[in-house]
Design an enzyme around this catalytic site. Structure first.
Site, PDB file in Angstrom:
ATOM      1  CD  GLU A  73       0.746 -40.393  21.717  1.00  0.00           C
ATOM      2  OE1 GLU A  73       0.514 -38.940  21.452  1.00  0.00           O
ATOM      3  OE2 GLU A  73       1.383 -40.925  21.175  1.00  0.00           O
ATOM      4  CE1 TYR A 119       2.862 -47.399  -5.754  1.00  0.00           C
ATOM      5  CE2 TYR A 119       4.249 -45.914  -7.283  1.00  0.00           C
ATOM      6  CZ  TYR A 119       3.724 -47.072  -6.968  1.00  0.00           C
ATOM      7  OH  TYR A 119       3.881 -48.166  -7.803  1.00  0.00           O
TER       8      TYR A 119
HETATM    9 ZN   LIG Z   1       1.964 -38.720  19.916  1.00  0.00          ZN
END
Ligand SMILES: [Zn+2]
Length: 210
Positions: A73, A119
Site C-alpha cells: 500500500e 479535538y
Molecule cells: Zn489498507
C-alpha cells in the site's frame, strides 16, 4: 531525529497501536520522511513486532535502498507526500470503527464524520470518503491523489483511513483521534445528538489552523 531514532519510534508507536487493538494481523502501515527518502513498514510485517533494522528504506524516487520490501500500500503514502510537501509521516490503518463508518450507506462522502468534539475538528477537520476500488486498482491511487491534494486525512470506502501529519507523532495521534471519533459516532447514532455548530467549527479552524 536521526534515522535510527526514527526507526525505533516507528516500531514503538506501531507496537503501541497494535497492543491497543488499533491494528491487527499484518494490516496497517506507517511511513516517515527522512533526509534522503522515506522509511516504511515492510509488506507482510505485523505492527506488533517490527524489527527497526528491517524497516524498508526508499530513496526519493521510491526505490528500495535497504530493508525488506515495503508495504503493497506504499502508493497511499507516496500520494500524500507528493501532493502535500509539508507531510512528515503517513499512517494507514484498518482500525475497526473507522472501517465500520467507511461502510455505512448514508454518510456524506464530502465529510464523513460530524464535528463531535473540538479535538476531532483540530486534528482531522474534514474527512472525505474515497470511493471503493479493489486492491491494486490504479483508480484507487488516482482517487487518493486527487483528494490528498486538498485534505491531510481521507477515508477509503470499505477499507480504512489514510492520515498524514507534520511528524510521526502528529500522524499517529490524528489517526487515533479519528478512530475514537468514529467509535463515538457509532455509539451516538441512536441518540439525539448536539454536534458542534458551524460557528464553533469555524472559530476552532481559525484559532488552530491545520
Ligand atoms: Zn489498507
Amino acid at each position: 531525529m536521526s534515522e535510527s531514532a526514527t526507526r525505533d519510534a516507528i516500531a514503538r508507536l506501531a507496537k503501541s497501536m497494535f497492543e491497543r487493538g488499533l491494528t491487527f494481523g499484518s494490516s496497517g502501515n506507517i511511513s516517515v520522511r527522512i533526509e534522503d527518502g522515506w522509511l516504511m513498514t515492510p509488506t507482510g510485517s505485523t505492527m506488533g513486532g517490527l524489527d527497526p533494522a528491517r524497516i524498508s528504506k526508499l530513496d526519493e524516487q521510491g526505490n528500495l535502498v535497504s530493508g525488506d520490501k515495503p508495504t503493497k500500500e506504499s502508493f497511499l503514502h507516496i500520494a500524500m507526500y507528493e501532493e502535500r510537501p509539508a507531510t512528515g509521516a503517513v499512517v494507514h490503518l484498518h482500525s475497526t470503527h473507522s472501517v465500520a463508518v467507511s461502510c455505512l450507506a448514508d454518510i456524506d462522502p464530502t465529510n464523513v464524520l460530524p464535528p463531535i468534539t473540538a479535538y476531532y475538528v483540530m486534528k482531522i477537520g474534514t474527512l472525505p470518503l474515497v470511493p471503493y476500488f479493489p486492491p491494486g486498482d490504479i483508480n484507487l491511487a488516482r482517487a487518493v491523489r486527487e483528494m490528498a491534494s486538498k485534505h491531510h486525512a481521507v477515508l477509503l470506502a470499505n477499507h480504512g483511513p489514510v492520515v498524514s501529519g507534520k511528524s510521526l507523532e502528529d500522524a499517529v495521534y490524528a489517526t487515533e483521534e479519528l478512530e475514537e471519533t468514529a467509535r463515538l459516532f457509532l455509539m451516538l447514532k441512536d441518540f439525539k445528538t448536539r454536534y458542534l455548530t458551524d460557528a464553533q467549527v469555524t472559530a476552532l479552524k481559525e484559532k488552530f489552523p491545520s
